[in-house]
Design an enzyme around this catalytic site. Sequence first.
Site, mmCIF file in Angstrom:
data_model
loop_
_atom_site.group_PDB
_atom_site.id
_atom_site.type_symbol
_atom_site.label_atom_id
_atom_site.label_comp_id
_atom_site.label_asym_id
_atom_site.label_seq_id
_atom_site.Cartn_x
_atom_site.Cartn_y
_atom_site.Cartn_z
ATOM 1 N N ASP A 1 9.930 46.721 15.766
ATOM 2 C CA ASP A 1 10.936 46.934 16.806
ATOM 3 C C ASP A 1 11.639 48.284 16.635
ATOM 4 O O ASP A 1 11.785 48.769 15.517
ATOM 5 C CB ASP A 1 11.968 45.794 16.719
ATOM 6 C CG ASP A 1 12.692 45.594 18.031
ATOM 7 O OD1 ASP A 1 12.400 46.316 19.008
ATOM 8 O OD2 ASP A 1 13.564 44.712 18.081
ATOM 9 N N GLY A 2 12.072 48.853 17.744
ATOM 10 C CA GLY A 2 12.895 50.065 17.692
ATOM 11 C C GLY A 2 12.176 51.339 18.110
ATOM 12 O O GLY A 2 12.748 52.428 17.991
ATOM 13 N N ARG B 1 7.996 44.832 31.247
ATOM 14 C CA ARG B 1 8.337 46.269 31.099
ATOM 15 C C ARG B 1 7.652 47.074 32.202
ATOM 16 O O ARG B 1 6.692 46.601 32.822
ATOM 17 C CB ARG B 1 7.854 46.759 29.730
ATOM 18 C CG ARG B 1 8.609 46.072 28.620
ATOM 19 C CD ARG B 1 8.243 46.615 27.266
ATOM 20 N NE ARG B 1 9.066 45.942 26.276
ATOM 21 C CZ ARG B 1 9.514 46.492 25.162
ATOM 22 N NH1 ARG B 1 9.206 47.727 24.862
ATOM 23 N NH2 ARG B 1 10.266 45.814 24.328
ATOM 24 N N THR C 1 4.049 37.928 25.353
ATOM 25 C CA THR C 1 3.878 37.505 26.748
ATOM 26 C C THR C 1 5.061 37.991 27.601
ATOM 27 O O THR C 1 4.915 38.205 28.797
ATOM 28 C CB THR C 1 3.750 35.962 26.833
ATOM 29 O OG1 THR C 1 4.744 35.374 25.977
ATOM 30 C CG2 THR C 1 2.388 35.486 26.369
ATOM 31 N N ASN D 1 6.492 40.914 27.208
ATOM 32 C CA ASN D 1 6.425 42.368 27.370
ATOM 33 C C ASN D 1 5.841 42.815 28.719
ATOM 34 O O ASN D 1 5.964 43.980 29.097
ATOM 35 C CB ASN D 1 5.626 43.029 26.231
ATOM 36 C CG ASN D 1 6.365 43.050 24.902
ATOM 37 O OD1 ASN D 1 5.757 43.027 23.830
ATOM 38 N ND2 ASN D 1 7.698 43.088 24.947
ATOM 39 N N GLU E 1 10.409 33.719 4.500
ATOM 40 C CA GLU E 1 11.646 34.461 4.237
ATOM 41 C C GLU E 1 11.757 35.519 5.333
ATOM 42 O O GLU E 1 10.736 35.992 5.851
ATOM 43 C CB GLU E 1 11.560 35.182 2.883
ATOM 44 C CG GLU E 1 11.280 34.286 1.691
ATOM 45 C CD GLU E 1 12.499 33.496 1.239
ATOM 46 O OE1 GLU E 1 13.625 33.828 1.665
ATOM 47 O OE2 GLU E 1 12.325 32.541 0.467
ATOM 48 N N HIS F 1 6.369 54.562 20.865
ATOM 49 C CA HIS F 1 5.260 53.622 20.621
ATOM 50 C C HIS F 1 4.105 54.339 19.922
ATOM 51 O O HIS F 1 3.453 53.788 19.035
ATOM 52 C CB HIS F 1 4.765 53.014 21.934
ATOM 53 C CG HIS F 1 5.771 52.103 22.586
ATOM 54 N ND1 HIS F 1 6.473 51.151 21.885
ATOM 55 C CD2 HIS F 1 6.198 52.001 23.874
ATOM 56 C CE1 HIS F 1 7.282 50.504 22.714
ATOM 57 N NE2 HIS F 1 7.146 51.005 23.917
HETATM 58 C C1 FPP Z 1 9.070 47.135 20.182
HETATM 59 O O1 FPP Z 1 9.873 48.299 20.306
HETATM 60 C C2 FPP Z 1 7.649 47.507 20.194
HETATM 61 C C3 FPP Z 1 6.707 47.022 21.069
HETATM 62 C C4 FPP Z 1 7.040 46.030 22.106
HETATM 63 C C5 FPP Z 1 5.322 47.500 21.050
HETATM 64 C C6 FPP Z 1 4.714 47.712 19.708
HETATM 65 C C7 FPP Z 1 3.484 48.486 19.890
HETATM 66 C C8 FPP Z 1 3.025 49.470 19.081
HETATM 67 C C9 FPP Z 1 3.683 49.859 17.813
HETATM 68 C C10 FPP Z 1 1.801 50.278 19.429
HETATM 69 C C11 FPP Z 1 0.538 49.544 19.651
HETATM 70 C C12 FPP Z 1 0.185 48.487 18.665
HETATM 71 C C13 FPP Z 1 -0.834 48.524 17.767
HETATM 72 C C14 FPP Z 1 -1.129 47.321 16.930
HETATM 73 C C15 FPP Z 1 -1.680 49.723 17.569
HETATM 74 P P1 FPP Z 1 10.812 48.466 21.588
HETATM 75 O O2 FPP Z 1 10.057 49.179 22.638
HETATM 76 O O3 FPP Z 1 11.299 47.116 22.012
HETATM 77 O O4 FPP Z 1 11.948 49.350 21.015
HETATM 78 P P2 FPP Z 1 13.478 49.307 21.490
HETATM 79 O O5 FPP Z 1 13.984 47.947 21.119
HETATM 80 O O6 FPP Z 1 14.092 50.400 20.681
HETATM 81 O O7 FPP Z 1 13.513 49.572 22.956
#
Ligand code: FPP
Length: 230
Positions: free
Chosen positions: A17-18, A68, A63, A65, A197, A34
């Site tokens: 996340d983040g 967005r 599911t 996501n 944990e 990302h």
């Molecule tokens: C959450 O951050 C992240 C995601 C929903 C997507 C994660 C995807 C990747 C790291 C890239 C593709 C994956 C792989 C396995 C290659 P956020 O967008 O919710 O961040 P925020 O909370 O700061 O808005």
Amino acid sequence: MSADVEKKIRHVGFIMDGNGRWAKKLGRPRTFGHSKGADRIPEVIETCYDLGVEVVSLYAFSTENWSRPKSEVDEIFKLLKNFLKKYSKTLIDKQIRLIISGDISPISEDLKKECIKLIERTKDYKQHVLNIALNYGSRAEIVRAVNKIKAKDGEITESDISANLYTAEIPDIDLVVRTSGEMRLSNFFLWQCAYAEFYFTDVLWPDFGKKQTEQAIEWFYGRKRRFGGI
Ligand code: FPP
């Protein structure tokens, strides 16, 4: 159960996340976050394997996501496809089995093909597993499992449910790591986390690397797991 067996860490799950906030801090689009987040993945999972972890689960796309913007969803899938293409050699060289948890039916044909090809190619590897949660939601997974077994005669047991989850062939999660300061499970492997944990850190996912992974695992070994005993 002896203290050593009790403490062994077999399966770590990451809620990455983040990425969006990391990019925003730099005045860049969310997709940049990302992309940098995806670049971190090899270092994190290989640190886990080097420290004796057998299975790493990554929450790549839930599911929820789909809500967005389409451009962001498309970019996440593109990053996933590129990651699998680029990382396939390592999966084979390091004998890492790929599992995908989730309903891949709505994803693009080429990503689906890449997933299926790698799942098939790596299915006999035993030592390490990379489990990617893709179009995944834990409640839907449990409902799916119950529907698969409802025709069974007699009582449905915990083992029946476990055996019908996407994760049937891997152990339960021992440690969940969530970055960016959020303290929620967000429908991530609810059943499999029954005795996990939870490690929450303010570090944003694109800043999470080898050192932070080692710290999380060290923290786990400093905790005593009792599984409800005394
Ligand atoms: C959450 O951050 C992240 C995601 C929903 C997507 C994660 C995807 C990747 C790291 C890239 C593709 C994956 C792989 C396995 C290659 P956020 O967008 O919710 O961040 P925020 O909370 O700061 O808005």
